[in-house]
Design an enzyme around this catalytic site. Structure first.
Site, PDB file in Angstrom:
ATOM      1  N   VAL A   1       8.281  -8.880   0.489  1.00 33.61           N
ATOM      2  CA  VAL A   1       8.749  -9.951   1.362  1.00 33.61           C
ATOM      3  C   VAL A   1       7.539 -10.443   2.142  1.00 33.61           C
ATOM      4  CG1 VAL A   1      10.328 -10.584   3.222  1.00 33.61           C
ATOM      5  CG2 VAL A   1      11.017  -8.836   1.547  1.00 33.61           C
TER       6      VAL A   1
ATOM      7  N   HIS B   1      -2.525 -10.842   2.190  1.00 32.02           N
ATOM      8  CA  HIS B   1      -1.475 -11.739   2.681  1.00 32.02           C
ATOM      9  C   HIS B   1      -0.363 -10.797   3.127  1.00 32.02           C
ATOM     10  CE1 HIS B   1       0.845 -15.721   2.079  1.00 32.02           C
ATOM     11  NE2 HIS B   1       1.726 -14.872   2.594  1.00 32.02           N
ATOM     12  N   LEU B   2      -0.020 -10.845   4.385  1.00 32.79           N
ATOM     13  CA  LEU B   2       0.974  -9.937   4.950  1.00 32.79           C
ATOM     14  C   LEU B   2       2.214  -9.862   4.069  1.00 32.79           C
ATOM     15  CD1 LEU B   2       1.828  -8.216   7.431  1.00 32.79           C
ATOM     16  CD2 LEU B   2       2.829 -10.309   8.359  1.00 32.79           C
ATOM     17  N   HIS B   3       2.678  -8.653   3.784  1.00 28.17           N
ATOM     18  CA  HIS B   3       3.902  -8.476   3.011  1.00 28.17           C
ATOM     19  C   HIS B   3       4.528  -7.131   3.324  1.00 28.17           C
ATOM     20  CE1 HIS B   3       0.582  -6.948   0.520  1.00 28.17           C
ATOM     21  NE2 HIS B   3       1.447  -6.128  -0.044  1.00 28.17           N
ATOM     22  N   VAL B   4       5.844  -7.102   3.213  1.00 29.43           N
ATOM     23  CA  VAL B   4       6.625  -5.889   3.456  1.00 29.43           C
ATOM     24  C   VAL B   4       7.157  -5.412   2.113  1.00 29.43           C
ATOM     25  CG1 VAL B   4       8.619  -4.899   4.658  1.00 29.43           C
ATOM     26  CG2 VAL B   4       7.293  -6.739   5.743  1.00 29.43           C
TER      27      VAL B   4
END
Length: 152
Positions: A53, A107-110
């Site tokens: 996400v 790239h920030l992601h969860v």
């Protein structure tokens, strides 16, 4: 599910694979498509149904995310965590975010990883698996999209 580009089309200068997924120039099995966030299957999943996400806007790390975007991102991760239970029949999930170290895409992601008791995941060792083919991956994506869809 149609992906909506975040901004004007970029030339061939896109170097972030997640930004390329957001703009639609790189294929991904999208399970969540919202104005500020997108969720898609990890190409190298810990377990099948592993979703990433990410914000649509390029945010490199947790330190750069705005206070306004954080609840949107985590709310989406929470809904995906519910979807892996409902859509895939997992017993729960493992939700994690790397920040610089072990962050393979800047790239920030969860990560939302489906979990089942006895699945073999131990500590921070993340073995990876593969989908048999694109059809199998799309089957997982479809089940998750269905679980994420608003009630009719």
């Amino acid at each position: 599910m149609a992906r909506t580009p975040v901004g004007p089309p970029r030339l061939a200068l896109v170097t972030c694979v997640f930004c390329a997924i957001v703009e639609g120039s790189v294929h991904a099995h999208v399970v969540l498509d919202e104005p500020e966030v997108v969720g898609f299957l990890d190409a190298r999943p810990v377990f099948k149904g592993h979703v990433l996400v990410a914000p649509r806007a390029h945010v490199p790390t947790l330190l750069e995310v705005t206070p306004r975007l954080m609840p949107v991102l985590m709310g989406a991760a929470q809904r995906v965590a519910a979807a892996v239970v409902e859509g895939l029949g997992s017993q729960g999930s493992f939700v994690a975010m790397n920040n610089v170290v072990s962050q393979s895409v800047p790239h920030l992601h969860v990560h939302v990883v489906p979990r089942t008791k006895g699945d073999g995941l131990r500590g921070f060792f993340w073995p990876r698996t593969k989908y048999a083919d694109a059809d199998e991956a799309e089957g997982y994506a479809a089940r998750l999209r269905s679980a994420l869809a608003p009630p009719a």
